[in-house]
Design a protein around this motif. Sequence first.
Motif, short mmCIF file in Angstrom:
data_model
loop_
_atom_site.label_atom_id
_atom_site.label_comp_id
_atom_site.label_asym_id
_atom_site.label_seq_id
_atom_site.Cartn_x
_atom_site.Cartn_y
_atom_site.Cartn_z
N LEU A 25 1.50 5.15 -2.69
CA LEU A 25 1.46 6.57 -2.30
C LEU A 25 2.40 7.40 -3.17
CD1 LEU A 25 1.38 6.55 1.61
CD2 LEU A 25 -0.45 7.20 0.08
N SER B 145 -7.83 5.07 8.82
CA SER B 145 -8.98 5.84 9.28
C SER B 145 -8.52 7.19 9.82
CB SER B 145 -9.70 5.05 10.38
OG SER B 145 -10.51 5.90 11.15
N VAL B 146 -9.39 8.18 9.78
CA VAL B 146 -9.04 9.49 10.33
C VAL B 146 -8.90 9.42 11.86
CG1 VAL B 146 -10.01 10.90 8.49
CG2 VAL B 146 -11.48 10.16 10.35
N LYS C 140 -3.33 9.19 6.21
CA LYS C 140 -4.74 9.61 6.33
C LYS C 140 -5.20 10.30 5.05
CE LYS C 140 -4.95 9.97 11.35
NZ LYS C 140 -5.11 10.83 12.52
N GLN C 141 -4.37 11.17 4.49
CA GLN C 141 -4.72 11.87 3.26
C GLN C 141 -4.80 10.91 2.08
OE1 GLN C 141 -1.71 14.89 3.23
NE2 GLN C 141 -2.98 16.37 4.34
N GLY C 142 -3.98 9.87 2.11
CA GLY C 142 -3.99 8.86 1.04
C GLY C 142 -5.14 7.87 1.18
N GLY C 143 -5.86 7.95 2.32
CA GLY C 143 -7.01 7.07 2.54
C GLY C 143 -6.63 5.65 2.93
N LEU C 144 -5.40 5.46 3.39
CA LEU C 144 -4.96 4.11 3.77
C LEU C 144 -5.36 3.75 5.20
CD1 LEU C 144 -1.41 3.91 2.19
CD2 LEU C 144 -3.54 2.95 1.34
N ASP D 29 0.83 -1.21 0.00
CA ASP D 29 0.00 0.00 0.00
C ASP D 29 0.87 1.26 0.00
OD1 ASP D 29 -2.28 -1.55 0.04
OD2 ASP D 29 -2.50 -1.45 2.22
#
Length: 143
Positions: A85, A102-103, A96-100, A81
Amino acid sequence: MELNSIQPAAGAKHAKRRVGRGIGSGLGKTAGRGHKGQKSRSGGFHKVGFEGGQMPLQRRLPKRGFKSLAASFKAEVRLSDLEKLPVTEIDILALKQGGLVSVLARDVRIILSGEVSKKFVVKGLTATKGARAAIEAAGGSVA
């Protein structure tokens, strides 16, 4: 269509059943409550799962399992993963910005799964021994 012409669907609304209004109504005398007992009285109710004093089912069965409250704050990321990026400097914000992850994630762990060919600088994250070795073998570093 106008707002003042909107009506509920046919059969969606019906009059409230009026109980205790004489024999002819079909719901006179006991008003559909039957004879005697707790549920026939006004204010007579019991809590959900109450079995008349008998030990309720949810208390007869053994307790089992555990749900960690911290689980939602932990996350794992595969090496494969990280490869996807677009950045070379990886921290929790980048993930977090890459959506890998959870926030809500606070503790992120990198695990050895997949290949890594790009050079990464990992900051503020933990990595397994295998993942750390793979990152360093590709010329990156884990701080």
